[in-house]
Scaffold this motif. Structure first.
Motif, mmCIF file in Angstrom:
data_model
loop_
_atom_site.group_PDB
_atom_site.id
_atom_site.type_symbol
_atom_site.label_atom_id
_atom_site.label_comp_id
_atom_site.label_asym_id
_atom_site.label_seq_id
_atom_site.Cartn_x
_atom_site.Cartn_y
_atom_site.Cartn_z
ATOM 1 N N THR A 34 -8.538 13.962 6.066
ATOM 2 C CA THR A 34 -8.897 13.043 5.124
ATOM 3 C C THR A 34 -7.647 12.010 4.453
ATOM 4 N N LEU A 35 -6.975 12.127 4.589
ATOM 5 C CA LEU A 35 -5.945 10.768 3.908
ATOM 6 C C LEU A 35 -6.121 9.671 5.051
ATOM 7 N N SER A 36 -6.464 9.718 6.304
ATOM 8 C CA SER A 36 -6.574 8.900 6.860
ATOM 9 C C SER A 36 -7.979 7.821 6.568
ATOM 10 N N GLN A 37 -9.455 8.709 6.401
ATOM 11 C CA GLN A 37 -10.596 8.017 5.347
ATOM 12 C C GLN A 37 -10.243 7.278 4.204
ATOM 13 N N TRP A 38 -8.510 8.074 3.580
ATOM 14 C CA TRP A 38 -8.669 7.918 1.774
ATOM 15 C C TRP A 38 -7.830 6.043 2.411
ATOM 16 N N LEU A 39 -7.259 6.195 3.376
ATOM 17 C CA LEU A 39 -6.413 4.655 2.983
ATOM 18 C C LEU A 39 -6.084 4.123 4.764
ATOM 19 N N PHE A 45 -5.946 -6.548 1.137
ATOM 20 C CA PHE A 45 -4.311 -7.280 0.784
ATOM 21 C C PHE A 45 -4.056 -5.828 0.433
ATOM 22 N N MET A 46 -4.355 -4.806 0.720
ATOM 23 C CA MET A 46 -3.867 -2.995 1.116
ATOM 24 C C MET A 46 -2.941 -3.656 2.720
ATOM 25 N N VAL A 47 -3.615 -3.766 3.630
ATOM 26 C CA VAL A 47 -2.805 -4.128 4.723
ATOM 27 C C VAL A 47 -2.144 -5.012 5.016
ATOM 28 N N ALA A 160 5.558 4.358 -0.830
ATOM 29 C CA ALA A 160 5.000 3.155 -0.537
ATOM 30 C C ALA A 160 5.156 3.089 0.692
ATOM 31 N N GLY A 161 6.844 3.626 1.490
ATOM 32 C CA GLY A 161 7.112 2.755 2.479
ATOM 33 C C GLY A 161 6.024 3.708 3.910
ATOM 34 N N GLY A 162 6.123 5.187 3.511
ATOM 35 C CA GLY A 162 5.264 5.859 4.392
ATOM 36 C C GLY A 162 3.852 5.836 4.442
ATOM 37 N N LEU A 168 -2.184 1.231 8.219
ATOM 38 C CA LEU A 168 -2.487 0.736 9.565
ATOM 39 C C LEU A 168 -2.015 1.336 10.406
ATOM 40 N N GLY A 169 -3.189 2.596 10.493
ATOM 41 C CA GLY A 169 -3.356 3.545 11.377
ATOM 42 C C GLY A 169 -2.339 3.770 12.975
ATOM 43 N N VAL A 170 -1.310 3.644 12.164
ATOM 44 C CA VAL A 170 -0.051 3.764 13.711
ATOM 45 C C VAL A 170 0.717 5.035 12.893
#
Length: 203
Positions: A34-39, A45-47, A160-162, A168-170
């Motif tokens: 779910t978090l991956s799908q959202w972010l 600009f987010m990347v 933001a840091g987390g 970035l998918g890391v």
């Protein structure tokens, strides 16, 4: 250790153990998906912002910030200098020990930033929690009239840091949550030491 600091440390460790125990379960998979799908790679600009945060939140980036901030706040006593840089070093050492103990692979998404080592927990999330949590605490004592603004800024920087690691998918969301949890336990120890050391935090 005071009851407040003990409660903070216990809460962080309990959350970490719950996330660790949930690895590989449907609950963890659903949370991470779910978090991956959202972010993940939502907007260019987010990347770009996540890449900047990734570089700034690395070991050398976060340690440089801690060294500068600790030196500028050195008038507060040893809890700021050398306490703040030592806290960051401890955060990265604890993170490395857990990472190689759990040895969780990174997400299978295309990584938008070069990364090394296992995934769990997120070192950037731990560093953000310890650095900005401690810095916010020091600054709020130094400038109590700005306490609310400082708390809001510190919270935004921790988040933001987390979350940038998910853009970035890391990392998985559970990596970030675990990093925040362990960082909270380290912060509790730092606050405990700050309460016991001679300090000059007030202006």
């Amino acid at each position: 250790m005071s009851l407040r600091h003990l409660g903070l440390a216990t809460g962080g460790l309990v959350v970490f153990l719950l996330v660790l125990a949930a690895l590989g379960t449907p609950l963890q998979h659903g949370f991470d998906a779910t978090l991956s799908q959202w972010l993940y790679a939502r907007q260019p600009f987010m990347v770009t912002l996540a890449l900047l945060l990734g570089w700034a939140g690395s070991f050398w980036g976060s340690l440089s910030t801690a060294l500068l901030a600790g030196w500028l706040l050195r008038g507060a006593g040893r809890i700021a200098w050398p306490g703040l840089p030592l806290l960051l070093i401890a955060s990265w050492l604890v993170n490395a020990a857990i990472k190689f103990g759990v040895n969780r692979p990174r997400p299978t998404l295309d990584h938008l930033m070069s990364v090394h080592g296992p995934s769990f927990p997120s070192g950037h999330a731990m560093a953000a929690m310890t650095l900005f949590g401690a810095l916010g605490w020091l600054a709020a004592h130094r400038w109590p009239h700005c306490r609310v603004a400082i708390a809001l800024a510190a919270t935004a920087l921790v988040l933001a840091g987390g979350l940038a690691r998910l853009v970035l998918g890391v990392h998985y969301g559970s990596d970030v949550l675990a990093g925040y949890a362990v960082g909270t336990a380290l912060l509790a120890a730092y606050f405990h030491l700050g309460a016991r050391m001679p300090t000059r935090l007030h202006p």
